[in-house]
Design a protein around this motif. Structure first.
Motif, mmCIF file in Angstrom:
data_model
loop_
_atom_site.group_PDB
_atom_site.id
_atom_site.type_symbol
_atom_site.label_atom_id
_atom_site.label_comp_id
_atom_site.label_asym_id
_atom_site.label_seq_id
_atom_site.Cartn_x
_atom_site.Cartn_y
_atom_site.Cartn_z
ATOM 1 N N ARG B 14 7.327 6.895 11.222
ATOM 2 C CA ARG B 14 7.233 5.896 10.172
ATOM 3 C C ARG B 14 5.966 6.073 9.331
ATOM 4 O O ARG B 14 5.989 5.937 8.121
ATOM 5 C CB ARG B 14 7.243 4.495 10.786
ATOM 6 N N ARG B 16 4.390 8.415 8.174
ATOM 7 C CA ARG B 16 4.285 9.770 7.641
ATOM 8 C C ARG B 16 3.281 9.849 6.490
ATOM 9 O O ARG B 16 2.362 10.641 6.516
ATOM 10 C CB ARG B 16 5.646 10.237 7.143
ATOM 11 N N VAL B 20 0.196 3.961 0.469
ATOM 12 C CA VAL B 20 -0.601 3.724 -0.736
ATOM 13 C C VAL B 20 -0.987 2.248 -0.839
ATOM 14 O O VAL B 20 -0.124 1.377 -0.777
ATOM 15 C CB VAL B 20 0.199 4.127 -1.994
ATOM 16 N N GLU B 22 -1.888 -1.442 -2.117
ATOM 17 C CA GLU B 22 -1.282 -2.244 -3.173
ATOM 18 C C GLU B 22 -2.081 -2.204 -4.474
ATOM 19 O O GLU B 22 -1.513 -2.106 -5.568
ATOM 20 C CB GLU B 22 -1.143 -3.687 -2.683
ATOM 21 N N VAL B 25 -1.305 0.917 -6.275
ATOM 22 C CA VAL B 25 0.034 0.888 -6.863
ATOM 23 C C VAL B 25 0.010 0.159 -8.200
ATOM 24 O O VAL B 25 0.610 0.596 -9.171
ATOM 25 C CB VAL B 25 1.038 0.191 -5.922
ATOM 26 N N ALA B 26 -0.734 -0.933 -8.246
ATOM 27 C CA ALA B 26 -0.774 -1.740 -9.461
ATOM 28 C C ALA B 26 -1.415 -0.988 -10.627
ATOM 29 O O ALA B 26 -1.182 -1.315 -11.779
ATOM 30 C CB ALA B 26 -1.525 -3.037 -9.208
ATOM 31 N N PRO B 29 0.872 2.611 -12.867
ATOM 32 C CA PRO B 29 1.547 2.556 -14.165
ATOM 33 C C PRO B 29 0.581 2.697 -15.339
ATOM 34 O O PRO B 29 0.938 3.266 -16.369
ATOM 35 C CB PRO B 29 2.202 1.172 -14.162
ATOM 36 N N GLY B 90 6.876 10.174 -9.288
ATOM 37 C CA GLY B 90 7.541 10.300 -7.995
ATOM 38 C C GLY B 90 7.123 9.203 -7.035
ATOM 39 O O GLY B 90 7.959 8.572 -6.387
ATOM 40 N N ALA B 91 5.838 8.958 -6.974
ATOM 41 C CA ALA B 91 5.327 7.936 -6.059
ATOM 42 C C ALA B 91 5.867 6.560 -6.422
ATOM 43 O O ALA B 91 6.140 5.738 -5.551
ATOM 44 C CB ALA B 91 3.803 7.928 -6.095
ATOM 45 N N LEU B 92 6.041 6.327 -7.712
ATOM 46 C CA LEU B 92 6.531 5.022 -8.155
ATOM 47 C C LEU B 92 8.049 4.919 -8.054
ATOM 48 O O LEU B 92 8.624 3.868 -8.328
ATOM 49 C CB LEU B 92 6.103 4.769 -9.610
ATOM 50 N N GLY B 93 8.680 6.009 -7.682
ATOM 51 C CA GLY B 93 10.129 5.949 -7.556
ATOM 52 C C GLY B 93 10.838 5.999 -8.885
ATOM 53 O O GLY B 93 11.954 5.517 -9.029
ATOM 54 N N LEU B 94 10.187 6.592 -9.885
ATOM 55 C CA LEU B 94 10.786 6.643 -11.212
ATOM 56 C C LEU B 94 11.678 7.866 -11.380
ATOM 57 O O LEU B 94 12.199 8.108 -12.458
ATOM 58 C CB LEU B 94 9.689 6.630 -12.284
ATOM 59 N N GLY B 200 11.589 -10.242 2.568
ATOM 60 C CA GLY B 200 12.252 -9.016 2.177
ATOM 61 C C GLY B 200 12.536 -8.945 0.692
ATOM 62 O O GLY B 200 12.929 -7.915 0.174
ATOM 63 N N VAL B 201 12.326 -10.056 0.001
ATOM 64 C CA VAL B 201 12.519 -10.063 -1.452
ATOM 65 C C VAL B 201 11.153 -10.088 -2.125
ATOM 66 O O VAL B 201 10.301 -10.907 -1.789
ATOM 67 C CB VAL B 201 13.342 -11.283 -1.901
ATOM 68 N N ASP B 202 10.957 -9.178 -3.062
ATOM 69 C CA ASP B 202 9.699 -9.108 -3.811
ATOM 70 C C ASP B 202 9.832 -9.862 -5.117
ATOM 71 O O ASP B 202 10.802 -9.677 -5.844
ATOM 72 C CB ASP B 202 9.354 -7.652 -4.149
#
Lengths: 230, 230
Positions: B14, B16, B20, B22, B25-26, B29, B90-94, B200-202
């Motif tokens: 898990r 791995r 990153v 928070e 992450v903010a 972008p 990639g990291a942002l899942g775009l 579980g909801v953001d």
DNA sequence: ACGCGCTTGTGAACGGTTGCACAAAGTCGT
DNA sequence: ACGACTTTGTGCAACCGTTCACAAGCGCGT
């Protein structure tokens, strides 16, 4: 930040100001809104637990936040809604009406102009400005759109202290410079750009795309985790 | 930094990636946008110093942020713009296109629908929904407005993973519940309310009035300080 | 080939924020 | 009047994020 305590700390009138932490300041508006909502339901008192849950934070955090403003609760009972509204409003400087100038009257600008939250709280839109001459004169939300060239005049005459930028990204820095030049020291920027400003000017950014990308990150992470466990 | 994972760290599936932070992450972008702007000027490489200044942060912070994604710079030179764009995206899942459903098509909703930033980056508006029957069928930004009742259908058929709420405050919680019920786990809320959601909801909030009040606080503080020194 | 200058990547110190746990302080019922 | 119960306000410890400072690494000029 600029005028630091010169020698004796005696310049501060009453050292009751223990410098409210930034993280706390950012949450005060949320509490305030929750309190207004509670007031409308007729509640006159709230416990930290109830208010915290309405504001989406933990109760300990809420109590610590409020403790920075003073001691306005009653042990065994909770907080009186109206009193808390008063003190939080005071801390946020909402006792006076701040004049706001809104630059850029596209869809977003219109949404902002029509937003009820202005007049309710301590804000007043002093003018709507737009660089597009074809738009000048149109009436939006009961106000006429004026030319961007009138910026200095508006700021001076209406005692504007806050500027809101809702222009396209390309125009934002120029508008920002003009605002700063006119004496505005607090700017709320909706354009997707990072503004460069001199010291002493506060800028807050609100960027839709940023927020979506942050959500994207979390979705991505959730999806990847789910994949691993599958 | 990868090699000396002595013993336990190596076999935990898990953990791995080094998770990153928070706060980082903010900011990703913002870096991404700055990089796109640089790319358009023809720059192919940037130093952390230059990129940091364009993004409005310190260079050390930038380097540390990027170090959480991996080691993609070249010492003595800087970062290759395109490569960094690729890795941050990639990291942002775009890498994949996320489908977004937008609920509430008032001025704000229209502003969001017309916002260019959607298609450019990895987002696609799957549908515009509104509860007002009189509005259903109108075309906004090239898309027809559909009824809120079609929410479940839209989410299912279009594989929607992100919901954007741009309704009045009163309707927000109900819309939120419906979105969650339909399976949406990431919500961007423009309505001035705190939404209650299950784990579980953001939810991310964007609230104009909050931002203004935070600015108000700082203006107030500046004004008070100026008064004291006068 | 080799050192010089530049820039990254990161260990370590620091400061701010969060959450826990509990004493202090109030109310309410009897 | 008093004890049981409730809720605030806060000291403390853990955590997270930022900043500093510098060794490691890379390219370029000679």
């Amino acid at each position: 930040m600029s005028a630091q305590a010169s020698g004796p700390a005696a310049d501060v009138p009453r050292a009751r100001r223990a410098e409210v932490p930034e993280a706390t300041v950012a949450r005060l508006p949320v509490y305030l809104r929750a309190l207004h909502a509670l007031a409308e339901t007729g509640r006159t008192t709230v416990s930290s637990e109830a208010l915290a849950s309405a504001a989406g934070v933990g109760s300990a955090k809420l109590r610590k936040d409020l403790s920075h403003l003073g001691s306005y609760g009653t042990r065994g009972v909770g907080y009186e809604v109206q009193e808390l509204v008063f003190h939080i409003s005071g801390a946020l400087g909402l006792g006076q009406r701040w004049s706001v100038v809104l630059v850029g009257v596209g869809h977003l600008g219109q949404a902002l102009a029509g937003y009820g939250g202005f007049d309710d709280r301590g804000f007043r839109i002093a003018a709507l400005l737009d660089a597009d001459a074809a738009r000048v004169g149109d009436v939006v939300a009961g106000m006429p759109i004026r030319s961007l060239d009138e910026l200095d005049e508006v700021v001076r005459e209406e005692d504007v202290s806050i500027g809101v930028i809702a222009t396209p990204a390309e125009a934002a820095q120029d508008v920002c410079d003009r605002l700063v030049g006119a004496g505005v020291r607090s700017i709320l920027n909706f354009a997707p750009t990072v503004l460069q400003v001199p010291d002493g000017v506060d800028v807050r950014r609100v960027d839709l795309s940023n927020e979506l990308q942050i959500l994207s990150f979390h979705e991505h992470r959730k999806a990847t985790l789910a994949e691993v466990s599958a």
